[in-house]
Scaffold this motif. Structure first.
Motif, PDB file in Angstrom:
ATOM      1  N   LEU A  91     -72.847  13.619  31.640  1.00 14.36           N
ATOM      2  CA  LEU A  91     -73.662  14.029  32.777  1.00 14.36           C
ATOM      3  C   LEU A  91     -73.096  13.391  34.045  1.00 14.36           C
ATOM      4  O   LEU A  91     -72.920  12.171  34.110  1.00 14.36           O
ATOM      5  CB  LEU A  91     -75.111  13.589  32.563  1.00 14.36           C
ATOM      6  CG  LEU A  91     -76.076  13.757  33.746  1.00 14.36           C
ATOM      7  CD1 LEU A  91     -76.203  15.208  34.160  1.00 14.36           C
ATOM      8  CD2 LEU A  91     -77.446  13.163  33.397  1.00 14.36           C
ATOM      9  N   VAL A  92     -72.798  14.214  35.024  1.00 18.07           N
ATOM     10  CA  VAL A  92     -72.348  13.747  36.340  1.00 18.07           C
ATOM     11  C   VAL A  92     -73.416  14.170  37.333  1.00 18.07           C
ATOM     12  O   VAL A  92     -73.599  15.363  37.588  1.00 18.07           O
ATOM     13  CB  VAL A  92     -70.983  14.361  36.713  1.00 18.07           C
ATOM     14  CG1 VAL A  92     -70.504  13.824  38.053  1.00 18.07           C
ATOM     15  CG2 VAL A  92     -69.950  14.076  35.619  1.00 18.07           C
ATOM     16  N   HIS A  93     -74.151  13.204  37.870  1.00 18.07           N
ATOM     17  CA  HIS A  93     -75.290  13.578  38.717  1.00 18.07           C
ATOM     18  C   HIS A  93     -75.261  12.877  40.071  1.00 18.07           C
ATOM     19  O   HIS A  93     -74.761  11.767  40.216  1.00 18.07           O
ATOM     20  CB  HIS A  93     -76.616  13.308  37.998  1.00 18.07           C
ATOM     21  CG  HIS A  93     -76.898  11.878  37.662  1.00 18.07           C
ATOM     22  ND1 HIS A  93     -77.672  11.061  38.470  1.00 18.07           N
ATOM     23  CD2 HIS A  93     -76.543  11.122  36.592  1.00 18.07           C
ATOM     24  CE1 HIS A  93     -77.773   9.866  37.900  1.00 18.07           C
ATOM     25  NE2 HIS A  93     -77.097   9.873  36.767  1.00 18.07           N
ATOM     26  N   GLY A  94     -75.786  13.584  41.036  1.00 20.05           N
ATOM     27  CA  GLY A  94     -75.944  13.057  42.390  1.00 20.05           C
ATOM     28  C   GLY A  94     -77.207  13.624  42.990  1.00 20.05           C
ATOM     29  O   GLY A  94     -77.765  14.593  42.481  1.00 20.05           O
ATOM     30  N   HIS A  95     -77.670  13.035  44.077  1.00 19.42           N
ATOM     31  CA  HIS A  95     -78.873  13.587  44.720  1.00 19.42           C
ATOM     32  C   HIS A  95     -78.520  14.193  46.071  1.00 19.42           C
ATOM     33  O   HIS A  95     -77.583  13.764  46.753  1.00 19.42           O
ATOM     34  CB  HIS A  95     -79.984  12.538  44.843  1.00 19.42           C
ATOM     35  CG  HIS A  95     -79.656  11.335  45.673  1.00 19.42           C
ATOM     36  ND1 HIS A  95     -79.815  11.308  47.045  1.00 19.42           N
ATOM     37  CD2 HIS A  95     -79.213  10.102  45.329  1.00 19.42           C
ATOM     38  CE1 HIS A  95     -79.495  10.112  47.511  1.00 19.42           C
ATOM     39  NE2 HIS A  95     -79.110   9.361  46.491  1.00 19.42           N
ATOM     40  N   LEU A  96     -79.288  15.208  46.436  1.00 18.29           N
ATOM     41  CA  LEU A  96     -79.063  15.959  47.666  1.00 18.29           C
ATOM     42  C   LEU A  96     -79.923  15.478  48.821  1.00 18.29           C
ATOM     43  O   LEU A  96     -79.612  15.769  49.983  1.00 18.29           O
ATOM     44  CB  LEU A  96     -79.339  17.452  47.417  1.00 18.29           C
ATOM     45  CG  LEU A  96     -78.411  18.149  46.423  1.00 18.29           C
ATOM     46  CD1 LEU A  96     -78.916  19.561  46.139  1.00 18.29           C
ATOM     47  CD2 LEU A  96     -76.975  18.187  46.944  1.00 18.29           C
ATOM     48  N   ALA A 133     -69.746  15.413  47.331  1.00 24.34           N
ATOM     49  CA  ALA A 133     -68.553  16.101  47.816  1.00 24.34           C
ATOM     50  C   ALA A 133     -67.348  15.814  46.922  1.00 24.34           C
ATOM     51  O   ALA A 133     -66.537  16.715  46.645  1.00 24.34           O
ATOM     52  CB  ALA A 133     -68.256  15.692  49.258  1.00 24.34           C
ATOM     53  N   MET A 134     -67.208  14.572  46.458  1.00 26.27           N
ATOM     54  CA  MET A 134     -66.085  14.233  45.582  1.00 26.27           C
ATOM     55  C   MET A 134     -66.158  15.011  44.277  1.00 26.27           C
ATOM     56  O   MET A 134     -65.148  15.546  43.797  1.00 26.27           O
ATOM     57  CB  MET A 134     -66.056  12.729  45.322  1.00 26.27           C
ATOM     58  CG  MET A 134     -65.606  11.907  46.520  1.00 26.27           C
ATOM     59  SD  MET A 134     -65.268  10.174  46.111  1.00 26.27           S
ATOM     60  CE  MET A 134     -66.911   9.523  45.873  1.00 26.27           C
ATOM     61  N   VAL A 135     -67.338  15.071  43.699  1.00 28.13           N
ATOM     62  CA  VAL A 135     -67.499  15.808  42.441  1.00 28.13           C
ATOM     63  C   VAL A 135     -67.180  17.280  42.648  1.00 28.13           C
ATOM     64  O   VAL A 135     -66.446  17.901  41.858  1.00 28.13           O
ATOM     65  CB  VAL A 135     -68.926  15.619  41.886  1.00 28.13           C
ATOM     66  CG1 VAL A 135     -69.168  16.546  40.701  1.00 28.13           C
ATOM     67  CG2 VAL A 135     -69.153  14.168  41.482  1.00 28.13           C
ATOM     68  N   LEU A 136     -67.716  17.856  43.715  1.00 26.85           N
ATOM     69  CA  LEU A 136     -67.460  19.273  43.981  1.00 26.85           C
ATOM     70  C   LEU A 136     -65.974  19.529  44.196  1.00 26.85           C
ATOM     71  O   LEU A 136     -65.408  20.494  43.656  1.00 26.85           O
ATOM     72  CB  LEU A 136     -68.251  19.725  45.211  1.00 26.85           C
ATOM     73  CG  LEU A 136     -69.756  19.896  45.008  1.00 26.85           C
ATOM     74  CD1 LEU A 136     -70.458  20.042  46.351  1.00 26.85           C
ATOM     75  CD2 LEU A 136     -70.057  21.095  44.115  1.00 26.85           C
ATOM     76  N   LEU A 440     -61.560  10.063  40.419  1.00 28.58           N
ATOM     77  CA  LEU A 440     -62.402  10.953  39.609  1.00 28.58           C
ATOM     78  C   LEU A 440     -61.559  11.999  38.878  1.00 28.58           C
ATOM     79  O   LEU A 440     -61.859  12.352  37.731  1.00 28.58           O
ATOM     80  CB  LEU A 440     -63.445  11.644  40.492  1.00 28.58           C
ATOM     81  CG  LEU A 440     -64.680  10.831  40.854  1.00 28.58           C
ATOM     82  CD1 LEU A 440     -65.584  11.637  41.780  1.00 28.58           C
ATOM     83  CD2 LEU A 440     -65.455  10.404  39.612  1.00 28.58           C
ATOM     84  N   ASP A 441     -60.519  12.489  39.533  1.00 34.03           N
ATOM     85  CA  ASP A 441     -59.658  13.474  38.881  1.00 34.03           C
ATOM     86  C   ASP A 441     -58.966  12.843  37.669  1.00 34.03           C
ATOM     87  O   ASP A 441     -58.903  13.463  36.590  1.00 34.03           O
ATOM     88  CB  ASP A 441     -58.628  13.991  39.877  1.00 34.03           C
ATOM     89  CG  ASP A 441     -57.770  15.100  39.275  1.00 34.03           C
ATOM     90  OD1 ASP A 441     -58.339  16.125  38.874  1.00 34.03           O
ATOM     91  OD2 ASP A 441     -56.544  14.916  39.208  1.00 34.03           O
ATOM     92  N   ARG A 442     -58.460  11.632  37.814  1.00 30.70           N
ATOM     93  CA  ARG A 442     -57.849  10.938  36.676  1.00 30.70           C
ATOM     94  C   ARG A 442     -58.880  10.710  35.570  1.00 30.70           C
ATOM     95  O   ARG A 442     -58.601  10.901  34.372  1.00 30.70           O
ATOM     96  CB  ARG A 442     -57.296   9.579  37.109  1.00 30.70           C
ATOM     97  CG  ARG A 442     -56.014   9.629  37.918  1.00 30.70           C
ATOM     98  CD  ARG A 442     -55.559   8.219  38.247  1.00 30.70           C
ATOM     99  NE  ARG A 442     -54.339   8.207  39.020  1.00 30.70           N
ATOM    100  CZ  ARG A 442     -53.105   8.236  38.489  1.00 30.70           C
ATOM    101  NH1 ARG A 442     -52.970   8.311  37.180  1.00 30.70           N
ATOM    102  NH2 ARG A 442     -52.054   8.207  39.287  1.00 30.70           N
ATOM    103  N   PHE A 443     -60.069  10.296  35.980  1.00 38.63           N
ATOM    104  CA  PHE A 443     -61.112   9.984  35.015  1.00 38.63           C
ATOM    105  C   PHE A 443     -61.504  11.208  34.214  1.00 38.63           C
ATOM    106  O   PHE A 443     -61.537  11.186  32.963  1.00 38.63           O
ATOM    107  CB  PHE A 443     -62.317   9.406  35.754  1.00 38.63           C
ATOM    108  CG  PHE A 443     -63.554   9.277  34.916  1.00 38.63           C
ATOM    109  CD1 PHE A 443     -63.635   8.334  33.907  1.00 38.63           C
ATOM    110  CD2 PHE A 443     -64.647  10.097  35.155  1.00 38.63           C
ATOM    111  CE1 PHE A 443     -64.774   8.207  33.130  1.00 38.63           C
ATOM    112  CE2 PHE A 443     -65.790   9.981  34.397  1.00 38.63           C
ATOM    113  CZ  PHE A 443     -65.853   9.040  33.383  1.00 38.63           C
ATOM    114  N   LEU A 444     -61.785  12.319  34.893  1.00 36.31           N
ATOM    115  CA  LEU A 444     -62.186  13.536  34.199  1.00 36.31           C
ATOM    116  C   LEU A 444     -61.055  14.071  33.321  1.00 36.31           C
ATOM    117  O   LEU A 444     -61.300  14.596  32.225  1.00 36.31           O
ATOM    118  CB  LEU A 444     -62.639  14.602  35.189  1.00 36.31           C
ATOM    119  CG  LEU A 444     -63.934  14.290  35.963  1.00 36.31           C
ATOM    120  CD1 LEU A 444     -64.271  15.450  36.899  1.00 36.31           C
ATOM    121  CD2 LEU A 444     -65.102  13.999  35.040  1.00 36.31           C
TER     122      LEU A 444
END
Length: 447
Positions: A91-96, A133-136, A440-444
């Protein structure tokens, strides 16, 4: 007319650099005002949720917008992994939502998303539209390249975190737990950021956070004329109780996370660490002392006082609110002490209550977070830490999900990062965002 093949279709697809897109996305999300006043007012998250859903749909996902109340919207989407044997989703979550901001107090308008002096400015720049924004940016780039992680992902962009998540994460966990089916671990905000001590850089990954106890205190007394002798004054009795809470010296309580944090700091820097007196290290930590000090003990801070309506009228009732926070494993001790300090005649009501959480700083996910950070910043050290505040992890931990704060940022040594949260002139360095995208790209990609 030439035939269109998969190869020519891919070649015709516009190339978007996620390092550039993350800056544009962060600015765009900041410009969407999602202020959360905590009382149900405000613009809500619907406009931001619709934009996020549109961005996810553009790269082939099927996002679902869920409203708990009109305008209070969250977005959830699932990214199928490439390994059919992997059902353990991350689960990758953030709040808006964001806390409110007064434009007159800021150097730039808090909802402009302006890029200035190498930073993206605005409310939510670090809490937490930067991570959104990073996740997107990373997910969109990977899906455009058809490079999905082996492990399934559940992406959640949530409402109402700034008011304890009742209309966001808690609502989804309570009423739509099927959206998180298979999720065993989660990453989100307030972790993976750099801290500099001397010439050494550390990355703090959140593995624990204190529990929440916002309390309303009431005292009933005898109403009367302000000129008379009053032996049953509600204001006086309430103030005594509030003072006892506010002045109480809570004892040091060492949790596993905090002990590990201080042991690693001591090992790497030579700073003194005495497990019997860990507070002695605080004067050596600079700005970090605010973060670390609050995780050495429970806290009770009076925040609101309400009583009376005229100077010569003794009110019948006095009311106060207190922000209480308790460490993992110490909730029972916390409330027992609070009730003892309040004494008779003071009633305690819950305004908001949520659990403390703690996850292990070990295992394959931890190793992948650590490896992704160190690949981009060799020579640094990764360590776990406890957050004195709270996040939406409190909603997901009861579902059996191990929660971590991992929103990677490499920050200037002189930036007061903790002061950016809910502060004036909130901003995030552009190169910090771009660093986060790479990590994050390396991690995913390692999942």
């Amino acid at each position: 007319m030439d035939a269109v093949t998969p190869a020519t279709a891919d070649a015709a697809r516009p190339t978007v650099d996620p390092a550039d897109e993350v800056v544009a996305l962060c600015s765009e999300l900041i410009r969407i005002d999602t202020s959360n006043y905590g009382d149900g007012s405000g613009p809500g998250e619907r406009k931001a949720a619709e934009r996020v859903a549109e961005l996810l749909a553009e790269v082939g996902l099927d996002p679902q917008i869920v409203e708990s109340d009109p305008g209070r919207a969250s977005v959830v989407a699932r990214v199928e992994g490439t390994d059919p044997g992997r059902t353990d989703a991350l689960l990758v979550h953030g709040h808006l939502d964001v806390v409110p901001a007064q434009a007159d107090d800021w150097q730039v308008h808090p909802f402009s998303g302006e890029v200035q002096d190498g930073c993206v400015w605005g409310r939510g720049a670090v809490d937490m539209k930067d991570m959104d924004a990073m996740v997107l940016a990373v997910v969109r780039d990977r899906l455009r390249r058809n490079d999905r992680p082996a492990r399934p992902l559940v992406l959640a962009f949530l409402a109402d975190e700034e008011a304890s998540g009742v209309r966001g994460a808690h609502f989804l966990a309570d009423h739509h737990p099927e959206l998180f089916e298979g999720c065993t671990e989660a990453i989100s905000e307030v972790g993976g950021f750099s801290m500099t001590l001397g010439d050494k850089r550390f990355y703090a990954v959140e593995t624990a956070e204190k529990g929440l106890a916002w309390m309303r205190l009431r005292v009933q007394g005898r109403a009367g004329h302000g000129s008379m002798i009053a032996t049953d004054n509600a204001v006086t009795e309430l103030c005594k109780a509030v003072a006892r809470l506010g002045e109480h010296q809570w004892p040091i309580r060492m949790t596993k996370t905090v002990r590990t944090f201080l042991e690693i700091l001591s090992e790497e820097t030579g700073l003194p660490f005495d497990p019997e007196h860990p507070e002695q290290v605080l004067p050596h930590l600079g700005e970090l002392a605010r973060i670390v000090g609050a995780t050495l003990r429970n806290t009770t801070n009076p925040t609101v006082l309400q009583a009376g309506y005229k100077a010569n009228v003794i009110p019948q009732e006095a009311v106060a609110q207190v922000d209480g926070r308790f460490l993992p494993g110490y909730e029972d001790e916390f409330f027992a002490t609070v009730d003892e300090l309040l004494g008779p005649g003071v009633t305690r009501e819950s305004v908001a209550h949520d659990i403390a959480v703690e996850s292990e700083p070990s295992g394959p996910l931890w190793e992948r977070m650590e490896a992704a950070l160190l690949a981009e910043d060799p020579g640094a050290r990764v360590l776990p830490y406890c957050l004195s505040g709270g996040t939406d992890a409190k909603s997901f931990a009861p579902l059996g999900i191990a929660c971590y704060g991992f929103a990677p940022l490499r920050l200037p040594a002189d930036l007061d990062f903790s002061g950016m949260f809910h502060g004036i002139d909130e901003r995030v360095p552009v190169d910090g965002l771009q660093f986060g995208v790479r990590v994050l790209d390396r991690f995913l990609g390692s999942l």
